[in-house]
Motif scaffolding. Structure first.
Motif, PDB file in Angstrom:
ATOM      1  N   GLN A  15       0.868  -1.174   0.000  1.00 33.15           N
ATOM      2  CA  GLN A  15       0.000   0.000   0.000  1.00 33.15           C
ATOM      3  C   GLN A  15       0.909   1.229   0.000  1.00 33.15           C
ATOM      4  N   THR A  16       0.706   2.137  -0.989  1.00 31.88           N
ATOM      5  CA  THR A  16       1.636   3.260  -1.102  1.00 31.88           C
ATOM      6  C   THR A  16       1.037   4.619  -0.783  1.00 31.88           C
ATOM      7  N   SER A  17      -0.223   4.833  -1.093  1.00 30.90           N
ATOM      8  CA  SER A  17      -0.788   6.157  -0.822  1.00 30.90           C
ATOM      9  C   SER A  17      -2.298   6.108  -0.728  1.00 30.90           C
ATOM     10  N   ASN A  18      -2.843   7.154  -0.135  1.00 31.96           N
ATOM     11  CA  ASN A  18      -4.290   7.334  -0.024  1.00 31.96           C
ATOM     12  C   ASN A  18      -4.621   8.727  -0.538  1.00 31.96           C
ATOM     13  N   ILE A  19      -5.666   8.833  -1.358  1.00 30.67           N
ATOM     14  CA  ILE A  19      -6.087  10.147  -1.833  1.00 30.67           C
ATOM     15  C   ILE A  19      -7.613  10.234  -1.823  1.00 30.67           C
ATOM     16  N   SER A  20      -8.103  11.452  -1.815  1.00 31.82           N
ATOM     17  CA  SER A  20      -9.526  11.704  -1.988  1.00 31.82           C
ATOM     18  C   SER A  20      -9.810  11.675  -3.485  1.00 31.82           C
ATOM     19  N   VAL A  21     -10.850  10.940  -3.887  1.00 31.05           N
ATOM     20  CA  VAL A  21     -11.176  10.858  -5.313  1.00 31.05           C
ATOM     21  C   VAL A  21     -12.568  11.410  -5.609  1.00 31.05           C
ATOM     22  N   GLY A  22     -13.068  12.250  -4.741  1.00 31.66           N
ATOM     23  CA  GLY A  22     -14.385  12.839  -4.936  1.00 31.66           C
ATOM     24  C   GLY A  22     -14.999  13.166  -3.594  1.00 31.66           C
ATOM     25  N   ALA A  23     -16.221  13.651  -3.631  1.00 30.41           N
ATOM     26  CA  ALA A  23     -16.886  14.075  -2.401  1.00 30.41           C
ATOM     27  C   ALA A  23     -17.101  12.916  -1.428  1.00 30.41           C
ATOM     28  N   ASN A  24     -17.377  11.727  -1.954  1.00 30.70           N
ATOM     29  CA  ASN A  24     -17.763  10.607  -1.097  1.00 30.70           C
ATOM     30  C   ASN A  24     -16.818   9.417  -1.122  1.00 30.70           C
ATOM     31  N   TRP A  25     -15.752   9.470  -1.938  1.00 31.54           N
ATOM     32  CA  TRP A  25     -14.889   8.304  -2.132  1.00 31.54           C
ATOM     33  C   TRP A  25     -13.425   8.643  -1.871  1.00 31.54           C
ATOM     34  N   ALA A  26     -12.718   7.654  -1.319  1.00 29.71           N
ATOM     35  CA  ALA A  26     -11.276   7.752  -1.107  1.00 29.71           C
ATOM     36  C   ALA A  26     -10.613   6.588  -1.827  1.00 29.71           C
ATOM     37  N   GLY A  27      -9.370   6.786  -2.235  1.00 27.84           N
ATOM     38  CA  GLY A  27      -8.647   5.739  -2.945  1.00 27.84           C
ATOM     39  C   GLY A  27      -7.388   5.330  -2.206  1.00 27.84           C
ATOM     40  N   THR A  28      -7.125   4.013  -2.192  1.00 29.13           N
ATOM     41  CA  THR A  28      -5.911   3.459  -1.615  1.00 29.13           C
ATOM     42  C   THR A  28      -5.157   2.745  -2.728  1.00 29.13           C
ATOM     43  N   LYS A  29      -3.898   3.146  -2.950  1.00 28.66           N
ATOM     44  CA  LYS A  29      -3.101   2.610  -4.053  1.00 28.66           C
ATOM     45  C   LYS A  29      -2.340   1.372  -3.608  1.00 28.66           C
ATOM     46  N   LEU A  30      -2.497   0.292  -4.389  1.00 31.14           N
ATOM     47  CA  LEU A  30      -1.792  -0.959  -4.138  1.00 31.14           C
ATOM     48  C   LEU A  30      -0.898  -1.263  -5.338  1.00 31.14           C
ATOM     49  N   VAL A  31       0.355  -1.609  -5.061  1.00 33.50           N
ATOM     50  CA  VAL A  31       1.318  -1.918  -6.117  1.00 33.50           C
ATOM     51  C   VAL A  31       2.096  -3.173  -5.744  1.00 33.50           C
ATOM     52  N   SER A  32       2.765  -3.753  -6.735  1.00 34.27           N
ATOM     53  CA  SER A  32       3.681  -4.853  -6.440  1.00 34.27           C
ATOM     54  C   SER A  32       4.875  -4.267  -5.702  1.00 34.27           C
ATOM     55  N   PRO A  33       5.318  -4.935  -4.642  1.00 29.37           N
ATOM     56  CA  PRO A  33       6.453  -4.393  -3.896  1.00 29.37           C
ATOM     57  C   PRO A  33       7.710  -4.354  -4.763  1.00 29.37           C
ATOM     58  N   LYS A  34       8.467  -3.291  -4.637  1.00 29.74           N
ATOM     59  CA  LYS A  34       9.725  -3.152  -5.362  1.00 29.74           C
ATOM     60  C   LYS A  34      10.854  -3.611  -4.447  1.00 29.74           C
ATOM     61  N   SER A  35      11.867  -4.225  -5.039  1.00 25.70           N
ATOM     62  CA  SER A  35      13.008  -4.574  -4.213  1.00 25.70           C
ATOM     63  C   SER A  35      13.796  -3.302  -3.937  1.00 25.70           C
ATOM     64  N   LYS A  36      14.441  -3.235  -2.811  1.00 24.96           N
ATOM     65  CA  LYS A  36      15.137  -2.014  -2.392  1.00 24.96           C
ATOM     66  C   LYS A  36      16.264  -1.655  -3.367  1.00 24.96           C
ATOM     67  N   SER A  37      16.880  -2.633  -4.004  1.00 19.97           N
ATOM     68  CA  SER A  37      17.995  -2.352  -4.905  1.00 19.97           C
ATOM     69  C   SER A  37      17.546  -1.619  -6.165  1.00 19.97           C
ATOM     70  N   LYS A  38      16.289  -1.777  -6.556  1.00 16.10           N
ATOM     71  CA  LYS A  38      15.794  -1.129  -7.768  1.00 16.10           C
ATOM     72  C   LYS A  38      15.374   0.308  -7.520  1.00 16.10           C
ATOM     73  N   ARG A  39      15.229   0.692  -6.283  1.00 16.26           N
ATOM     74  CA  ARG A  39      14.744   2.016  -5.939  1.00 16.26           C
ATOM     75  C   ARG A  39      15.784   2.996  -6.201  1.00 16.26           C
TER      76      ARG A  39
END
Length: 142
Positions: free
Chosen positions: A118-142
């Motif tokens: 889980q990387t971030s949370n944002i508001s996506v409108g008056a009544n909805w929020a979004g939670t971003k899910l991604v494949s984990p990255k290995s630390k060496s690629k960052r």
């Protein structure tokens, strides 16, 4: 005033990381979803959102999720299967105080089970929020 609202929604599409020509799938559509957001995303990608039965490789999944929708782990696993390896799942939930609100802890508990981060949370409108899910990255690629 409508133009300002339209601008807000197109910027939400960008904040969701959605770019023109991306393949975006929508899961969990119901009467309560934010149609302005959906329309802005379709305009932004220059096409329609794909439904749950799509066979394409998906860049972004919009998973509309409410408290009584069932098992979130199962839903995320299903959403993940057609996803491109660099694809993103946005779990869209009703905001606090809205019918069907999902506690953030429920999402946080489901994420490691399905092997995502889980990387971030944002508001996506008056009544909805979004939670971003991604494949984990290995630390060496960052």
């Amino acid at each position: 005033m409508v133009a300002a609202g339209d601008a807000d929604y197109s910027s939400v599409a960008e904040r969701l990381g959605i770019k023109p020509d991306m393949v975006v799938q929508e899961i969990g559509w119901d009467e309560d979803v934010d149609d302005d957001l959906r329309a802005a995303i379709e305009e932004h990608i220059g096409g329609e959102l794909l439904d749950e039965d799509a066979d394409e490789v998906i860049d972004v999944v919009l998973l509309w999720w409410r408290e009584d929708d069932g098992d979130l782990v199962d839903a995320i696993m299903d959403a993940r299967s057609p996803l491109d390896e660099s694809g993103v799942i946005w779990v869209l939930t009703p905001k606090t105080g809205q019918p069907g609100h999902v506690e953030p802890s429920e999402i946080a508990e489901a994420v490691p089970t399905v092997g995502l981060a889980q990387t971030s949370n944002i508001s996506v409108g008056a009544n909805w929020a979004g939670t971003k899910l991604v494949s984990p990255k290995s630390k060496s690629k960052r």
